[in-house]
Design a protein around this motif. Structure first.
Motif, PDB file in Angstrom:
ATOM      1  N   ASP A  65      -3.762  -4.969  14.351  1.00 51.28           N
ATOM      2  CA  ASP A  65      -2.361  -5.086  14.780  1.00 51.28           C
ATOM      3  C   ASP A  65      -1.554  -6.009  13.869  1.00 51.28           C
ATOM      4  N   LEU A  66      -2.198  -7.071  13.366  1.00 48.17           N
ATOM      5  CA  LEU A  66      -1.539  -8.011  12.449  1.00 48.17           C
ATOM      6  C   LEU A  66      -1.461  -7.463  11.022  1.00 48.17           C
ATOM      7  N   LYS A  67      -2.062  -6.274  10.816  1.00 50.09           N
ATOM      8  CA  LYS A  67      -2.119  -5.631   9.504  1.00 50.09           C
ATOM      9  C   LYS A  67      -2.931  -6.424   8.486  1.00 50.09           C
ATOM     10  N   VAL A  68      -3.865  -7.246   8.982  1.00 54.62           N
ATOM     11  CA  VAL A  68      -4.830  -7.901   8.106  1.00 54.62           C
ATOM     12  C   VAL A  68      -5.845  -6.859   7.666  1.00 54.62           C
ATOM     13  N   ILE A  69      -6.305  -6.053   8.617  1.00 55.63           N
ATOM     14  CA  ILE A  69      -7.175  -4.909   8.318  1.00 55.63           C
ATOM     15  C   ILE A  69      -6.259  -3.692   8.244  1.00 55.63           C
ATOM     16  N   THR A  70      -6.258  -3.036   7.091  1.00 54.33           N
ATOM     17  CA  THR A  70      -5.338  -1.914   6.901  1.00 54.33           C
ATOM     18  C   THR A  70      -6.047  -0.564   6.827  1.00 54.33           C
ATOM     19  N   GLY A  71      -7.355  -0.572   6.961  1.00 57.25           N
ATOM     20  CA  GLY A  71      -8.078   0.687   6.929  1.00 57.25           C
ATOM     21  C   GLY A  71      -9.558   0.434   6.748  1.00 57.25           C
ATOM     22  N   SER A  72     -10.311   1.471   6.902  1.00 60.75           N
ATOM     23  CA  SER A  72     -11.742   1.417   6.636  1.00 60.75           C
ATOM     24  C   SER A  72     -12.168   2.825   6.264  1.00 60.75           C
ATOM     25  N   GLY A  73     -13.278   2.920   5.600  1.00 62.29           N
ATOM     26  CA  GLY A  73     -13.713   4.258   5.221  1.00 62.29           C
ATOM     27  C   GLY A  73     -14.834   4.210   4.219  1.00 62.29           C
ATOM     28  N   TYR A  74     -15.056   5.335   3.605  1.00 56.60           N
ATOM     29  CA  TYR A  74     -16.127   5.482   2.632  1.00 56.60           C
ATOM     30  C   TYR A  74     -15.545   5.439   1.225  1.00 56.60           C
ATOM     31  N   HIS A  75     -16.335   4.962   0.291  1.00 55.29           N
ATOM     32  CA  HIS A  75     -15.990   5.031  -1.118  1.00 55.29           C
ATOM     33  C   HIS A  75     -16.786   6.185  -1.707  1.00 55.29           C
ATOM     34  N   VAL A  76     -16.130   6.997  -2.514  1.00 54.72           N
ATOM     35  CA  VAL A  76     -16.827   8.127  -3.116  1.00 54.72           C
ATOM     36  C   VAL A  76     -17.028   7.873  -4.605  1.00 54.72           C
ATOM     37  N   ASN A  77     -18.043   8.491  -5.159  1.00 59.52           N
ATOM     38  CA  ASN A  77     -18.327   8.398  -6.579  1.00 59.52           C
ATOM     39  C   ASN A  77     -17.568   9.529  -7.273  1.00 59.52           C
ATOM     40  N   GLN A  78     -16.490   9.173  -7.960  1.00 57.68           N
ATOM     41  CA  GLN A  78     -15.631  10.173  -8.598  1.00 57.68           C
ATOM     42  C   GLN A  78     -16.382  10.992  -9.642  1.00 57.68           C
ATOM     43  N   LYS A  79     -17.304  10.353 -10.359  1.00 65.38           N
ATOM     44  CA  LYS A  79     -18.044  11.064 -11.412  1.00 65.38           C
ATOM     45  C   LYS A  79     -18.874  12.197 -10.832  1.00 65.38           C
ATOM     46  N   ILE A  80     -19.518  11.948  -9.691  1.00 62.74           N
ATOM     47  CA  ILE A  80     -20.327  12.995  -9.047  1.00 62.74           C
ATOM     48  C   ILE A  80     -19.438  14.147  -8.574  1.00 62.74           C
ATOM     49  N   LEU A  81     -18.190  13.828  -8.235  1.00 61.85           N
ATOM     50  CA  LEU A  81     -17.245  14.860  -7.802  1.00 61.85           C
ATOM     51  C   LEU A  81     -16.563  15.554  -8.975  1.00 61.85           C
ATOM     52  N   GLY A  82     -16.944  15.178 -10.211  1.00 63.05           N
ATOM     53  CA  GLY A  82     -16.419  15.870 -11.382  1.00 63.05           C
ATOM     54  C   GLY A  82     -15.256  15.188 -12.075  1.00 63.05           C
ATOM     55  N   TYR A  83     -14.931  13.957 -11.691  1.00 63.99           N
ATOM     56  CA  TYR A  83     -13.835  13.218 -12.322  1.00 63.99           C
ATOM     57  C   TYR A  83     -14.424  12.077 -13.137  1.00 63.99           C
ATOM     58  N   ALA A  84     -14.741  12.360 -14.401  1.00 59.06           N
ATOM     59  CA  ALA A  84     -15.469  11.419 -15.247  1.00 59.06           C
ATOM     60  C   ALA A  84     -14.566  10.400 -15.947  1.00 59.06           C
ATOM     61  N   THR A  85     -13.270  10.670 -16.041  1.00 60.80           N
ATOM     62  CA  THR A  85     -12.376   9.810 -16.802  1.00 60.80           C
ATOM     63  C   THR A  85     -11.442   9.029 -15.876  1.00 60.80           C
ATOM     64  N   CYS A  86     -11.630   7.721 -15.838  1.00 68.32           N
ATOM     65  CA  CYS A  86     -10.740   6.829 -15.091  1.00 68.32           C
ATOM     66  C   CYS A  86      -9.730   6.271 -16.087  1.00 68.32           C
ATOM     67  N   THR A  87      -8.456   6.404 -15.758  1.00 69.20           N
ATOM     68  CA  THR A  87      -7.400   6.041 -16.696  1.00 69.20           C
ATOM     69  C   THR A  87      -6.306   5.228 -16.024  1.00 69.20           C
ATOM     70  N   TYR A  88      -5.827   4.233 -16.760  1.00 72.48           N
ATOM     71  CA  TYR A  88      -4.646   3.464 -16.354  1.00 72.48           C
ATOM     72  C   TYR A  88      -3.535   3.871 -17.311  1.00 72.48           C
ATOM     73  N   ILE A  89      -2.369   4.162 -16.765  1.00 74.70           N
ATOM     74  CA  ILE A  89      -1.256   4.613 -17.599  1.00 74.70           C
ATOM     75  C   ILE A  89      -0.045   3.736 -17.325  1.00 74.70           C
ATOM     76  N   GLY A  90       0.427   3.090 -18.391  1.00 74.55           N
ATOM     77  CA  GLY A  90       1.685   2.354 -18.314  1.00 74.55           C
ATOM     78  C   GLY A  90       2.806   3.359 -18.488  1.00 74.55           C
ATOM     79  N   VAL A  91       3.751   3.348 -17.553  1.00 75.41           N
ATOM     80  CA  VAL A  91       4.851   4.308 -17.577  1.00 75.41           C
ATOM     81  C   VAL A  91       6.165   3.553 -17.747  1.00 75.41           C
ATOM     82  N   ASN A  92       6.972   4.001 -18.687  1.00 80.90           N
ATOM     83  CA  ASN A  92       8.305   3.436 -18.876  1.00 80.90           C
ATOM     84  C   ASN A  92       9.340   4.427 -18.374  1.00 80.90           C
ATOM     85  N   LEU A  93      10.361   3.899 -17.706  1.00 82.37           N
ATOM     86  CA  LEU A  93      11.433   4.723 -17.159  1.00 82.37           C
ATOM     87  C   LEU A  93      12.746   4.407 -17.868  1.00 82.37           C
ATOM     88  N   GLU A  94      13.694   5.351 -17.792  1.00 82.50           N
ATOM     89  CA  GLU A  94      15.028   5.111 -18.353  1.00 82.50           C
ATOM     90  C   GLU A  94      15.627   3.844 -17.775  1.00 82.50           C
TER      91      GLU A  94
END
Length: 177
Positions: A65-94
């Motif tokens: 209720d205090l929003k200290v806990i905002t969720g719970s769940g499972y973590h998945v292994n992206q590589k096993i699901l076929g997503y081998a490339t983790c990328t961070y992208i800096g985006v510039n806007l007008e």
């Protein structure tokens, strides 16, 4: 400038103080336990904390209720699901103000898992998972860079995730139990 910084610090302290006063060491102990294992039965948390199962349920609900806990769940292994490339992208806007129009467009790209409005060299920083470099190039060239307002991107491919953790939960020294 110094006055503004001091005002911001005081405002942050005043704003967060009521929240901190509502979280005692029992709450912190519960948080440490459930952050380590969100699936742990309440009876085990109660046993480790030395309180009843009902007390744990009440505390957890209050933390939600205090929003200290905002969720719970499972973590998945992206590589096993076929997503081998983790990328961070800096985006510039007008213009930085275009952030509000660009975010809904980014939300349409399911491979994007995080988006932050930032200070520094980029207007935004996004994190996405791609199947491979070809898929990444497709996401960049045909989706992200085609969004109106996006003027440029810089791509950083993660070679390995060395640390993945939540913030530490520390007990308060002056907390009376």
């Amino acid at each position: 400038m110094r006055k503004i910084c001091i005002f911001a610090q005081i405002f942050i302290c005043i704003y967060t103080l009521p929240m901190l006063e509502k979280i005692d060491n029992l709450d912190r102990k519960i948080l440490k336990i459930v952050m380590h294992n969100a699936r742990i039965p309440s009876k085990d948390v109660a046993l480790e904390c030395g309180v009843s199962r009902a007390a744990i349920h009440q505390r957890l609900q209050r933390l939600i209720d205090l929003k200290v806990i905002t969720g719970s769940g499972y973590h998945v292994n992206q590589k096993i699901l076929g997503y081998a490339t983790c990328t961070y992208i800096g985006v510039n806007l007008e213009r930085g103000a275009m952030y509000r129009e660009v975010v809904p467009e980014l939300e349409k790209i399911p491979e994007i898992v995080e988006c932050h409005f930032t200070t520094g060299p980029y207007t935004m920083l996004i994190k996405l998972y791609a199947r491979d470099n070809e898929h990444l190039m497709e996401l960049l060239n045909k989706k992200i860079q085609m969004i109106p307002g996006v003027t440029g991107t810089e791509t950083l491919i993660s070679l390995d995730q060395s640390i993945a953790r939540e913030i530490p939960i520390r007990e308060q020294a002056d907390d009376a139990e």
